[in-house]
Write a protein that holds these residues in place. Structure first.
Motif, PDB file in Angstrom:
ATOM      1  N   ILE A 140       1.157  -1.658  -0.587  1.00 26.34           N
ATOM      2  CA  ILE A 140       0.237  -0.315  -0.151  1.00 26.34           C
ATOM      3  C   ILE A 140       1.480   1.124   0.318  1.00 26.34           C
ATOM      4  N   TYR A 141       2.534   1.262   0.253  1.00 23.00           N
ATOM      5  CA  TYR A 141       3.176   2.333  -0.220  1.00 23.00           C
ATOM      6  C   TYR A 141       3.114   2.676  -1.316  1.00 23.00           C
ATOM      7  N   ILE A 142       2.705   2.138  -2.056  1.00 24.30           N
ATOM      8  CA  ILE A 142       2.611   2.457  -3.680  1.00 24.30           C
ATOM      9  C   ILE A 142       2.043   3.681  -3.709  1.00 24.30           C
ATOM     10  N   ALA A 143       0.909   3.531  -2.960  1.00 25.64           N
ATOM     11  CA  ALA A 143      -0.238   5.227  -2.688  1.00 25.64           C
ATOM     12  C   ALA A 143       0.819   5.817  -2.474  1.00 25.64           C
ATOM     13  N   ASP A 144       1.971   6.097  -1.320  1.00 23.79           N
ATOM     14  CA  ASP A 144       2.967   6.942  -1.163  1.00 23.79           C
ATOM     15  C   ASP A 144       2.933   7.695  -1.954  1.00 23.79           C
ATOM     16  N   ALA A 145       3.928   7.161  -2.670  1.00 24.89           N
ATOM     17  CA  ALA A 145       4.821   7.361  -4.316  1.00 24.89           C
ATOM     18  C   ALA A 145       3.920   8.236  -5.184  1.00 24.89           C
ATOM     19  N   ALA A 146       2.260   7.304  -5.342  1.00 22.83           N
ATOM     20  CA  ALA A 146       1.288   7.952  -6.252  1.00 22.83           C
ATOM     21  C   ALA A 146       0.660   9.561  -5.627  1.00 22.83           C
ATOM     22  N   VAL A 147       1.662  10.046  -4.865  1.00 22.92           N
ATOM     23  CA  VAL A 147       0.863  10.680  -3.742  1.00 22.92           C
ATOM     24  C   VAL A 147       2.191  11.877  -4.261  1.00 22.92           C
ATOM     25  N   TYR A 148       3.011  11.230  -4.502  1.00 25.34           N
ATOM     26  CA  TYR A 148       4.060  12.302  -4.610  1.00 25.34           C
ATOM     27  C   TYR A 148       4.446  13.255  -6.264  1.00 25.34           C
ATOM     28  N   LEU A 149       4.160  11.873  -7.159  1.00 23.17           N
ATOM     29  CA  LEU A 149       3.786  11.967  -8.726  1.00 23.17           C
ATOM     30  C   LEU A 149       2.211  12.983  -8.861  1.00 23.17           C
ATOM     31  N   MET A 150       1.444  13.176  -8.109  1.00 25.43           N
ATOM     32  CA  MET A 150       0.848  13.624  -8.436  1.00 25.43           C
ATOM     33  C   MET A 150       0.207  14.878  -8.463  1.00 25.43           C
ATOM     34  N   ALA A 151       0.850  15.084  -7.457  1.00 27.99           N
ATOM     35  CA  ALA A 151       2.109  16.715  -7.369  1.00 27.99           C
ATOM     36  C   ALA A 151       3.382  17.139  -8.155  1.00 27.99           C
ATOM     37  N   THR A 152       4.092  16.611  -8.408  1.00 19.89           N
ATOM     38  CA  THR A 152       5.236  16.528  -8.509  1.00 19.89           C
ATOM     39  C   THR A 152       5.566  16.002 -10.415  1.00 19.89           C
ATOM     40  N   GLN A 153       4.754  15.229 -10.829  1.00 22.51           N
ATOM     41  CA  GLN A 153       4.212  14.554 -12.524  1.00 22.51           C
ATOM     42  C   GLN A 153       2.769  14.838 -12.983  1.00 22.51           C
ATOM     43  N   PRO A 154       2.534  15.583 -13.120  1.00 19.79           N
ATOM     44  CA  PRO A 154       0.630  16.065 -13.397  1.00 19.79           C
ATOM     45  C   PRO A 154       0.475  15.435 -14.403  1.00 19.79           C
ATOM     46  N   GLU A 155       1.397  15.122 -15.478  1.00 18.21           N
ATOM     47  CA  GLU A 155       1.338  15.067 -16.359  1.00 18.21           C
ATOM     48  C   GLU A 155       0.571  13.574 -16.846  1.00 18.21           C
ATOM     49  N   LEU A 156       0.638  12.609 -16.201  1.00 17.52           N
ATOM     50  CA  LEU A 156       0.639  11.238 -15.592  1.00 17.52           C
ATOM     51  C   LEU A 156      -1.252  11.307 -15.317  1.00 17.52           C
ATOM     52  N   GLY A 157      -1.559  12.601 -14.903  1.00 18.02           N
ATOM     53  CA  GLY A 157      -3.038  12.238 -15.017  1.00 18.02           C
ATOM     54  C   GLY A 157      -3.846  11.023 -13.688  1.00 18.02           C
ATOM     55  N   ILE A 158      -2.601  11.354 -12.817  1.00 18.51           N
ATOM     56  CA  ILE A 158      -2.890  10.689 -11.218  1.00 18.51           C
ATOM     57  C   ILE A 158      -3.797  11.216 -10.712  1.00 18.51           C
ATOM     58  N   GLU A 159      -5.382  10.818 -10.237  1.00 21.45           N
ATOM     59  CA  GLU A 159      -6.717  11.781  -9.684  1.00 21.45           C
ATOM     60  C   GLU A 159      -6.818  10.479  -8.246  1.00 21.45           C
ATOM     61  N   ASN A 160      -5.715   9.982  -8.014  1.00 24.40           N
ATOM     62  CA  ASN A 160      -6.581   8.879  -5.921  1.00 24.40           C
ATOM     63  C   ASN A 160      -5.551   8.337  -6.884  1.00 24.40           C
ATOM     64  N   PRO A 161      -4.619   7.750  -5.456  1.00 22.96           N
ATOM     65  CA  PRO A 161      -3.352   7.010  -5.143  1.00 22.96           C
ATOM     66  C   PRO A 161      -3.801   5.720  -6.013  1.00 22.96           C
ATOM     67  N   TYR A 162      -5.211   5.301  -5.411  1.00 28.88           N
ATOM     68  CA  TYR A 162      -5.452   4.019  -5.331  1.00 28.88           C
ATOM     69  C   TYR A 162      -6.292   3.303  -6.726  1.00 28.88           C
ATOM     70  N   ALA A 163      -6.442   4.490  -7.730  1.00 30.60           N
ATOM     71  CA  ALA A 163      -6.888   4.344  -8.281  1.00 30.60           C
ATOM     72  C   ALA A 163      -5.292   4.348  -9.939  1.00 30.60           C
ATOM     73  N   LEU A 164      -5.025   3.341 -10.497  1.00 32.59           N
ATOM     74  CA  LEU A 164      -3.214   3.586 -11.132  1.00 32.59           C
ATOM     75  C   LEU A 164      -3.503   2.007 -12.460  1.00 32.59           C
ATOM     76  N   ASP A 165      -4.227   3.019 -13.018  1.00 35.21           N
ATOM     77  CA  ASP A 165      -3.682   2.487 -14.695  1.00 35.21           C
ATOM     78  C   ASP A 165      -2.099   2.065 -14.524  1.00 35.21           C
ATOM     79  N   GLU A 166      -1.828   1.239 -15.315  1.00 36.51           N
ATOM     80  CA  GLU A 166      -1.062   0.214 -15.962  1.00 36.51           C
ATOM     81  C   GLU A 166       0.570   0.954 -15.731  1.00 36.51           C
ATOM     82  N   THR A 167       0.247   2.502 -16.638  1.00 34.26           N
ATOM     83  CA  THR A 167       1.292   3.610 -17.165  1.00 34.26           C
ATOM     84  C   THR A 167       1.718   4.271 -15.535  1.00 34.26           C
TER      85      THR A 167
END
Length: 389
Positions: free
Chosen positions: A197-224
């Motif tokens: 579940i710590y993967i979500a912590d990385a996703a939270v950071y990416l939401m802010a630093t790499q917005p081009e990834l389009g992450i809107e929920n850190p628990y909803a990650l497509d393969e990319t």
């Protein structure tokens, strides 16, 4: 009685997220069969109630004579409590399928699975006099309700915080970059939570630093998006001195200086004796937890089960339980029985809004996307094994 959060050398490594979960086509939370009927009125108490919970949630004085909120419930209702503790959400899910338990305290990575499997029943909150006092920002959320139907009541909540050694970071920290992009500066002394579940912590950071990834929920990650989080965590891996799941080990690592920065809980920082640590909820936001008391769809004592849900939400009982565990209570009234609510930011809706509460990743994207399939917890578990090597 007012309660303080004391250091507890025997406290459990609570809230461990299941590390070997296998979630396949779980579908939406509304699937999975009959989840029981919502009660419309209560009847006579059955005389007993069987409760499944995290360690420290159902204390009757047998572990510590000074810690007991169960006896008062038994005296008040005549419902004698039988309790069992579990160590992971997977274990709780399996145990609930036996039908042996009336009530379960479920974290967000188990609650929707229980609903989908039909193991828990809708909860009629109109039958609970203490429900109204619960903080609104904890009610009817994605991890404790489905399609506008409540499946339980909130217990307590907390944030996964960034802790740092003030000798190493005299100017303080405000960003997770200290454990990600800037981790090399303290290589070997960075720590992180040991769970997929710590993967979500990385996703939270990416939401802010790499917005081009389009992450809107850190628990909803497509393969990319998952691949990007895995790449970030693999880069971090070479600088990790130790992953932790037992919080007593993190206390020791910060006290000895083996760790100087990493993810933590407020109760951990409260317990460190060296006086050279601080915690912060970083600018990017964070993950966290909000556990839910749920009633089995096979409950043999549904009336006592409702009585327990109402009791554990009462101010004094909730204050006792959440203070012992080390988390914010579920109501402002509970703070009348605690003197540490400010430290836990209890009732601070703005603070709570920065927390992405643990939720089970499933193929049906939790962010509402329907044009792509998201990665589920089985994929996260495989990825975590790959990250750690």
């Amino acid at each position: 009685m007012r309660l303080t959060t004391a250091r507890r050398s025997t406290l459990f490594a609570g809230l461990a997220i299941a590390s070997v979960a296998v979630l396949t086509a779980c579908g939406t939370a509304s699937g999975g069969g009959d989840s029981g009927e919502e009660a419309t009125e209560l009847g006579d108490y059955e005389g007993s109630v069987s409760i499944l919970a995290w360690p420290g949630y159902v204390e009757d004085g047998s572990n510590d004579p000074s810690v007991d909120w169960v006896s008062a419930f038994e005296e008040e209702t005549g419902c004698m409590v039988e309790s069992k503790t579990y160590g992971t959400s997977d274990e709780a899910f399996s145990l609930m399928k036996t039908g042996d338990y009336d009530v379960v305290a479920a974290s967000g990575d188990a609650s929707l699975r229980l609903v989908a499997a039909g193991e828990v029943a809708p909860v009629n909150t109109d039958l609970l006099k203490n429900y109204d006092g619960i903080f609104d920002f904890l009610k009817m959320q994605s991890w404790n309700s489905v399609d506008g139907v409540s499946y339980g009541i909130p217990h307590g909540y907390g944030a996964n915080l960034l802790m740092y050694n003030t000798d190493v970071f005299p100017d303080g920290l405000t960003s997770w970059s200290a454990v990600f992009d800037d981790a090399a500066a303290n290589s070997g002394k960075v720590t992180a939570y040991d769970s997929p579940i710590y993967i979500a912590d990385a996703a939270v950071y990416l939401m802010a630093t790499q917005p081009e990834l389009g992450i809107e929920n850190p628990y909803a990650l497509d393969e990319t998006q998952l691949a990007a989080a895995v790449e970030l965590l693999k880069a971090q891996r070479q600088h990790i001195g130790e992953y932790w799941s037992d919080y007593l080990k993190e206390i020791q690592a910060f006290e000895t200086g083996d760790s100087v920065v990493g993810t933590t809980w407020q109760v951990i920082q409260n317990s460190i004796t060296t006086g050279n640590t601080e915690v912060v909820l970083p600018d990017e936001g964070t993950t966290g937890w909000s556990d839910t008391w749920m009633i089995s769809s096979q409950a043999k004592s549904p009336n006592c089960a409702y009585a327990w849900l109402d009791y554990i939400a009462s101010p004094e009982a909730n204050a006792q339980a959440t203070a012992y565990f080390g988390e914010a209570p579920s109501s402002q009234a509970a703070c009348e029985f605690r003197d540490d609510c400010e430290a836990y930011h209890a009732g601070d809706a703005d603070y709570a809004s920065q927390i992405w509460y643990w939720s089970t990743p499933i193929a049906d994207c939790l962010d509402g996307r329907t044009d792509v399939e998201c990665t589920d917890y089985a994929a996260w578990t495989t990825a975590w094994q790959e990250i750690k090597g």
